[in-house]
Enzyme design. Structure first.
Site, PDB file in Angstrom:
ATOM      1  CB  CYS A   1      -0.921  -0.012   1.213  1.00  0.00           C
ATOM      2  SG  CYS A   1      -2.036   1.402   1.226  1.00  0.00           S
TER       3      CYS A   1
ATOM      4  CB  CYS B   1      -1.796   3.879   8.098  1.00  0.00           C
ATOM      5  SG  CYS B   1      -2.875   4.492   6.785  1.00  0.00           S
TER       6      CYS B   1
ATOM      7  CB  CYS C   1      -1.048  -0.105   8.293  1.00  0.00           C
ATOM      8  SG  CYS C   1      -1.609  -1.359   7.127  1.00  0.00           S
TER       9      CYS C   1
ATOM     10  CB  CYS D   1     -15.495  -7.279   6.195  1.00  0.00           C
ATOM     11  SG  CYS D   1     -14.864  -5.622   5.937  1.00  0.00           S
TER      12      CYS D   1
ATOM     13  CB  CYS E   1     -18.586  -5.265   4.872  1.00  0.00           C
ATOM     14  SG  CYS E   1     -17.699  -3.789   5.421  1.00  0.00           S
TER      15      CYS E   1
ATOM     16  CB  CYS F   1     -18.631  -0.353   8.732  1.00  0.00           C
ATOM     17  SG  CYS F   1     -17.515  -1.113   9.921  1.00  0.00           S
TER      18      CYS F   1
ATOM     19  NE  ARG G   1     -17.672  -5.865  13.134  1.00  0.00           N
ATOM     20  CZ  ARG G   1     -17.984  -5.334  11.962  1.00  0.00           C
ATOM     21  NH1 ARG G   1     -17.081  -4.756  11.245  1.00  0.00           N
ATOM     22  NH2 ARG G   1     -19.222  -5.394  11.529  1.00  0.00           N
TER      23      ARG G   1
HETATM   24  S1  SF4 Z   1      -4.372   1.035   6.801  1.00  0.00           S
HETATM   25 FE1  SF4 Z   1      -2.707   0.009   5.678  1.00  0.00          FE
HETATM   26  S2  SF4 Z   1      -3.692  -0.811   3.860  1.00  0.00           S
HETATM   27 FE2  SF4 Z   1      -5.088   0.740   4.708  1.00  0.00          FE
HETATM   28  S3  SF4 Z   1      -4.538   2.634   3.687  1.00  0.00           S
HETATM   29 FE3  SF4 Z   1      -3.302   2.590   5.563  1.00  0.00          FE
HETATM   30  S4  SF4 Z   1      -1.360   1.628   4.922  1.00  0.00           S
HETATM   31 FE4  SF4 Z   1      -2.855   1.198   3.318  1.00  0.00          FE
END
Ligand code: SF4
Length: 362
Positions: free
Chosen positions: A52, A56, A59, A96, A128, A188, A260
């Site tokens: 990705c 974040c 993540c 999901c 979802c 959600c 949840r």
């Molecule tokens: S949470 Fe992870 S997968 Fe989702 S946008 Fe952020 S970096 Fe990408």
């Protein structure tokens, strides 16, 4: 009656009540709006893992942090169908599907996701998706395919969000939720605690969610699972008491919402989870993985349900099943839009450090 004018001060006051009072109040609200013995069981399926472009801080799927997760390209419709059937057989009423994308792009991959939605809806399960930012047209196409819910978490308060993510803004999240809201798809949206945020930030996130009108139909409360290689790898795990307070407060300010228990459940005892169900949690994710982080085994969950006298909620108990329109009969054609989702691009020191560390390791 559901209120949409909660303030941070009011929410903090609830959060900080003596625990027994807080639990009693939350359990009372819960019983008015929900069957306290029913819990929705959802299965989370990572249909496209890793790589990705976002940053974040929590993540492991962000390409820049090079964690140990195994990435995969978009799964096929038949693979997804097989997994959905397995989830249904083990008691899930909702699937999901998560893809590690910044935003949805019109084209073959999105067409395949729409076909996955049609396929799962035909299995009489709630579907979802969590695919990143979506435009109104894309949300309408998902709705037409038979999507029941779209997940897009606010993650934290607007202020603390800037300390975790620099590649997109809070307003983008709200705009995506707004686009979903214009379709017939339920919303959600929730967040994560344990990222180093203050209690004010937790309350701020709940203000942002509870003042949406209507409020989200579903709100996941995640406890951070610190993953090695991510900027938040050294965060302390949250205690059960913090989780309980967060669940109970969410239940009080969002009485109709399915609350949840999401990431972090492996660190909770059965007693802890039972208290959360008492305080108003009425949804869990089943399956041994939550996208990429561990989750309790489905058999263990069913044993826990038996022990506590809980029943899995049937699909479409809260809202009727959407009709799936075939690709040929669709009213909404791809527009090939190139929306300008924002890129604040400010510096988050720990994200930069994690990226550099990953580069040195590689
Ligand atoms: S949470 Fe992870 S997968 Fe989702 S946008 Fe952020 S970096 Fe990408």
């Amino acid at each position: 009656m559901t209120r949409n004018d909660w303030t941070k001060e009011e929410i903090l006051e609830i959060y900080n009540k003596p625990l027994m009072e807080l639990l009693y109040e939350a359990a009372t609200v819960h019983r008015i709006h929900h069957d306290p013995n029913k819990v929705q069981v959802s299965t989370l399926l990572s249909i496209k893992t890793g790589g990705c472009p976002e940053d974040c801080g929590y993540c492991p799927q962000a390409a820049r942090y090079h964690t140990d997760i195994e990435g995969n390209d978009l799964m096929s419709v038949s693979q997804v169908k097989a997994q959905a059937l397995r989830a249904k057989a083990s008691g899930s009423s909702r699937v999901c599907m998560g893809a590690a994308w910044r935003n949805v792009k019109d084209g073959e991959e999105f067409d395949n996701v729409l076909e996955m939605v049609r396929t799962i809806n035909k299995l009489n399960m709630e579907v979802c998706c969590t695919l990143g930012m979506v435009t109104e047209n894309q949300a309408q196409r998902l709705a037409e395919a038979g999507l029941y819910a779209y997940n897009h978490n606010l993650d934290s308060s607007e202020e603390y969000y800037k300390e975790v993510i620099s590649t997109r803004g809070y307003q983008d999240r709200l705009d995506t939720i707004g686009n979903v809201r214009k379709s017939n798809v339920t919303v959600c949206s929730g967040g994560i605690i344990g990222m180093g945020e203050s209690l004010e930030d937790r309350a701020g996130m709940l203000v942002a969610l509870a003042t949406l009108n209507p409020q989200p139909e579903s709100t996941p409360i995640n406890a951070l699972v610190p993953v090695e290689g991510t900027p938040l790898e050294e965060q302390q795990k949250v205690s059960i008491w913090e989780m309980l307070r967060m669940v109970a407060t969410t239940r009080i300010v969002m009485p109709e919402t399915q609350v949840r228990l999401s990431a972090g459940r492996t660190d909770m005892s059965r007693e802890g989870q039972a208290m959360c169900f008492f305080a108003g949690a009425n949804s869990i994710f089943a399956g041994d993985k939550l996208l990429t982080t561990p989750n309790p085994d489905v058999n263990e969950d069913m044993e826990m349900f038996k022990l506590l006298g809980l029943e899995p909620q049937k699909p479409f108990e809260k809202k009727s099943q959407p009709q799936s329109v075939s690709a040929e009969e669709s009213q909404y054609k791809p527009l090939g839009e190139k929306p300008k989702w924002s890129r604040p691009g400010h510096t988050i020191e720990r994200n930069v450090e994690a990226k550099q560390k990953a580069k040195t390791k590689a």
